[in-house]
Motif scaffolding. Sequence first.
Motif, short mmCIF file in Angstrom:
data_model
loop_
_atom_site.label_atom_id
_atom_site.label_comp_id
_atom_site.label_asym_id
_atom_site.label_seq_id
_atom_site.Cartn_x
_atom_site.Cartn_y
_atom_site.Cartn_z
N HIS A 255 0.84 -1.20 0.00
CA HIS A 255 0.00 0.00 0.00
C HIS A 255 0.88 1.25 0.00
O HIS A 255 0.68 2.17 -0.80
CB HIS A 255 -0.93 -0.02 1.22
N CYS B 61 -9.36 4.36 3.08
CA CYS B 61 -7.90 4.44 2.91
C CYS B 61 -7.44 5.77 3.49
O CYS B 61 -7.96 6.82 3.11
CB CYS B 61 -7.55 4.35 1.42
N VAL C 157 -4.90 7.42 2.87
CA VAL C 157 -4.19 8.25 1.90
C VAL C 157 -5.17 8.95 0.96
O VAL C 157 -5.08 10.15 0.73
CB VAL C 157 -3.18 7.40 1.09
N CYS C 158 -6.13 8.20 0.39
CA CYS C 158 -6.98 8.78 -0.66
C CYS C 158 -8.46 8.76 -0.31
O CYS C 158 -9.26 9.37 -1.02
CB CYS C 158 -6.74 8.03 -1.97
N CYS D 30 -5.86 -0.92 -1.43
CA CYS D 30 -6.67 0.20 -1.89
C CYS D 30 -6.57 0.25 -3.40
O CYS D 30 -5.47 0.38 -3.96
CB CYS D 30 -6.18 1.50 -1.28
N CYS E 161 -5.06 3.65 -4.78
CA CYS E 161 -3.62 3.80 -4.54
C CYS E 161 -2.80 2.74 -5.28
O CYS E 161 -1.66 2.98 -5.63
CB CYS E 161 -3.30 3.69 -3.06
ZN ZN Z 1 -5.87 4.80 -1.20
#
Ligand code: ZN
Length: 292
Positions: free
Chosen positions: A190, A252, A254-255, A272, A275
């Motif tokens: 990830h 997620c 991050v996103c 994800c 990602c």
């Molecule tokens: Zn993500």
Amino acid sequence: MPELPEVESLAADLRERAVGRVIDRVEIAEFSVLKTYDPPLTALNGATIRDVARHGKFLDLVTSPASSAGTLHLITHLARGGWLRWREELPSQPARPGKSPLAFRLRFTDGAGFDLTEAGTRKRLAVYLVTDPAAVPGIAALGPDPLAAEFTADVLGGMLAGRRTQIKGVLRDQKIIAGIGNAYSDEVLHAARMSPFRLASSLSTDEVAALHEVIVGTLRSAVERSAGLAASELKKEKKAGLAVHGRTGEKCPVCGDVVREVSFADSAMQYCATCQTGGKPLADRRLSRLLK
Ligand SMILES: [Zn+2]
């Protein structure tokens, strides 16, 4: 399952508590855990703990036996459901086979000690008593330790080259890299924004270098987070530090996309899609079979 960061922290915690203590005796509550018979476990009676080391996901208590000048290594692999519980005061009655998760107990002469327990019905926890750690087949076969200086991007590149297997499986293979399991391979992939199904042999030199940096960084920060924590607190800390592993259906970090999973017979991996796989969900064979 405890992986490299947790076993590293268990080793550090145990080193702090156990070095210098003298073993009174060890007791077996689950006969299947003991994988060696020579030397016998009674050789540990009166032995002093000199150090606690880690080999991949194996924990190694280095001891000086009372009766000889040599070294004995009491080694354990906690497998999927195993854990170590330190106790300042162990109950005085001997550990006996029974329905409890208790598998193994080590007593020090001052009344303290630790239990090895294993949850679940599949008993995989293993204990070895050897004069040389390399006598344990799983240790002899270990690949390089990702936290060791020898583990460079070039070394990683050499291991991936020509390997036409999925990167997820390669990262978990103890013979290739020691100490990474299902959880941290999900986390590494990830963080590297890489599909778990990428063929290891298809990575460019730049991708190998980036993956190397992520492997070392992910494991280092997990070790740092759990440093100084007692065994009882490690599981909670591990879970809190994971971005996608074990978080199917959550966002997620991050996103913001949903964390998806691919299930296998006895495990599942999380990733994800935004990602890691260009937004395309991976085929879940088990799920698609159910839908047919
Ligand atoms: Zn993500």
